[in-house]
Scaffold this motif. Structure first.
Motif, PDB file in Angstrom:
ATOM      1  N   ARG A  96       0.855  -1.187   0.000  1.00 27.71           N
ATOM      2  CA  ARG A  96       0.000   0.000   0.000  1.00 27.71           C
ATOM      3  C   ARG A  96       0.894   1.241   0.000  1.00 27.71           C
ATOM      4  O   ARG A  96       1.708   1.413   0.898  1.00 27.71           O
ATOM      5  CB  ARG A  96      -0.916  -0.003   1.227  1.00 27.71           C
ATOM      6  N   GLY A  98      -0.240   4.444  -0.007  1.00 28.44           N
ATOM      7  CA  GLY A  98      -0.826   5.579   0.688  1.00 28.44           C
ATOM      8  C   GLY A  98      -0.903   6.837  -0.161  1.00 28.44           C
ATOM      9  O   GLY A  98      -1.360   6.816  -1.309  1.00 28.44           O
ATOM     10  N   SER A 270      -9.405   0.467   2.345  1.00 33.31           N
ATOM     11  CA  SER A 270      -8.775   1.779   2.163  1.00 33.31           C
ATOM     12  C   SER A 270      -9.678   2.760   1.423  1.00 33.31           C
ATOM     13  O   SER A 270      -9.198   3.695   0.786  1.00 33.31           O
ATOM     14  CB  SER A 270      -7.451   1.620   1.401  1.00 33.31           C
ATOM     15  N   GLY A 273      -9.270   6.485   1.849  1.00 35.00           N
ATOM     16  CA  GLY A 273      -8.208   7.187   1.134  1.00 35.00           C
ATOM     17  C   GLY A 273      -8.596   7.518  -0.299  1.00 35.00           C
ATOM     18  O   GLY A 273      -8.380   8.622  -0.772  1.00 35.00           O
ATOM     19  N   ASP A 278      -5.232   5.334  -1.853  1.00 32.27           N
ATOM     20  CA  ASP A 278      -5.503   3.893  -1.826  1.00 32.27           C
ATOM     21  C   ASP A 278      -4.710   3.064  -2.834  1.00 32.27           C
ATOM     22  O   ASP A 278      -4.929   1.863  -2.940  1.00 32.27           O
ATOM     23  CB  ASP A 278      -7.007   3.631  -1.998  1.00 32.27           C
ATOM     24  N   ARG A 345      -0.175   3.870   5.035  1.00 26.62           N
ATOM     25  CA  ARG A 345      -1.383   3.155   5.410  1.00 26.62           C
ATOM     26  C   ARG A 345      -0.991   2.252   6.574  1.00 26.62           C
ATOM     27  O   ARG A 345       0.192   1.959   6.766  1.00 26.62           O
ATOM     28  CB  ARG A 345      -1.923   2.310   4.250  1.00 26.62           C
ATOM     29  N   TRP A 346      -1.950   1.815   7.350  1.00 27.53           N
ATOM     30  CA  TRP A 346      -1.619   0.994   8.512  1.00 27.53           C
ATOM     31  C   TRP A 346      -0.746  -0.190   8.083  1.00 27.53           C
ATOM     32  O   TRP A 346      -1.110  -0.975   7.233  1.00 27.53           O
ATOM     33  CB  TRP A 346      -2.885   0.487   9.188  1.00 27.53           C
ATOM     34  N   LYS A 372       1.528   5.928   9.976  1.00 23.67           N
ATOM     35  CA  LYS A 372       0.549   6.958  10.317  1.00 23.67           C
ATOM     36  C   LYS A 372       0.800   7.519  11.707  1.00 23.67           C
ATOM     37  O   LYS A 372      -0.106   8.110  12.326  1.00 23.67           O
ATOM     38  CB  LYS A 372      -0.889   6.438  10.190  1.00 23.67           C
TER      39      LYS A 372
END
Length: 391
Positions: A96, A98, A270, A273, A278, A345-346, A372
């Protein structure tokens, strides 16, 4: 829908730490065995190797790095695919990316501006009158793109990582996010300050759909992904899983037994986002995108300068000079300007970066355990400093 939850004990983490880094040689052709040392590396090579050595560790479980440009090439990976098996990280894995998504969104918006289909100086409300209220009627498309619009962030359920995890499969419609944000008072008058937020790019995604009569995702695919051959880059939509090979992401949070530890967060929706955050990609694809962007092959003509022009305003929170342009941000590292974009992203951090002349490009994907967070992930920061030098 359920996702696999990993409650990691200290013993499992120690076992993961026993796996050494996997470093690939600098080469333009197919990579050699992951146990080989880098050869013919440019000067940042040893520093980059040191930056990602010893993974997994407390702040990250894997790192994938590509350095390129006229000054030389270096490629390396370190860490593990997952903490359960401890097998080496896949250097070709998807992750990801982000807010790197914003660069794709900005590029498409600028392409549409070049075609005369989107006017950067026209108000967003004139394109979306049913969605943007009169209180935000002066916000222009350019202000959406350079974060000087003054629209606050929308509301999401929860304020902690644990609450976000509990709501990880909730689907957020972009229109609802815009309504939530614009129901509040402006943070400042349009064009007076800069506040980096996702909402400007959420609106931009809707603008792209309005003027093209097509989905945002198809427009990015047709205009950027397809022409550049970015076959491992895609938009997940409502699918919370990363399709194809990927290294697992972990996040530090409070676990079910009340202790604090790592939880596998590889499966996480996501939609919050969307056009702001995303995208899923690989270091190889992002490196190709970065090189093409800085060479003027994605955004052509004078409009490319929008991506390298900082608005002459101050930051809403710090009072420092604005650091974000259209799609990118700028930081002076090692005595020279470095333009690019980070994303989080997480469980995952990513970045693309380059000097303006493209002499040194950098792409990384880090499976970070504090994504994050308030500050920059330690491994990600070490990679950036190794590539370009300190601020």
């Amino acid at each position: 829908m359920k996702t696999r939850t990993s409650l990691l004990t200290a013993a499992v983490l120690v076992a993961g730490l026993a796996v050494g880094p996997s470093v690939l040689p600098a080469a333009a052709s197919a990579p050699a065995a992951p146990t080989a040392a880098p050869t013919a590396a440019p000067s940042p090579g040893p520093a980059l190797e040191a930056a990602i050595a010893g993974l997994p560790r407390a702040d990250a479980t894997a790192a994938l790095v590509r350095l390129g440009g006229k000054e030389g090439v270096w490629r390396g990976s370190s860490g593990v695919h997952d903490l359960e098996t401890g097998r080496p990280a896949d250097p070709a894995a998807r992750f990801r990316a982000g807010s790197v998504t914003k660069v794709f969104t900005a590029a498409v918006a600028l392409q549409l501006a070049r075609e005369g289909r989107l006017d950067l100086d026209r108000s967003a409300r004139s394109y979306l009158p049913e969605l943007i209220p009169a209180s935000y009627g002066r916000v222009t498309v350019r202000q959406l793109l350079n974060h000087t619009h003054g629209i606050p962030a929308p509301d999401f359920p929860g304020t902690t990582v644990e609450e976000a995890y509990a709501n990880r499969f909730q689907v957020h419609a972009p229109e609802d996010m815009v309504r939530s944000a614009t129901s509040k008072k402006p943070e400042f008058a349009p064009g007076e300050r800069q506040h980096y937020l996702n909402i400007g790019y959420t609106v931009t995604g809707l603008l792209i759909e309005r003027v093209t009569h097509d989905s945002y995702e198809r427009q990015v695919a047709r205009r950027v992904l397809g022409p550049l051959g970015l076959r491992d880059t895609y938009f997940p939509g409502t699918n919370p899983r990363i399709t194809g090979p990927h290294n697992h992401g972990y996040q530090t949070m409070r676990l079910d037994d009340g202790t604090t530890g790592l939880r596998d967060v590889s499966v996480w929706g996501s939609t919050d986002g969307w056009a702001a955050g995303d995208v899923i990609s690989t270091t190889a694809d992002l490196e190709r995108f970065t090189g093409a962007l800085f060479k003027g092959r994605v955004v052509r003509g004078p409009l490319l300068e929008e991506m390298f022009t900082l608005p002459e305003v101050t930051d809403f929170g710090t009072g420092e000079p604005a650091a974000y342009s259209v799609g990118l941000s700028m930081k002076v590292l090692g005595g020279r300007e470095v333009w690019g974009k980070t994303g989080g992203r997480w469980g995952y951090n990513a970045a693309i970066a380059s000097t303006r002349d493209g002499s040194r490009t950098l792409v990384y994907g880090v499976t970070s355990t504090d994504a994050k967070g308030q500050g920059m992930n330690r491994t990600a920061e070490s990679i950036m400093v190794a590539a370009y030098g300190r601020p």
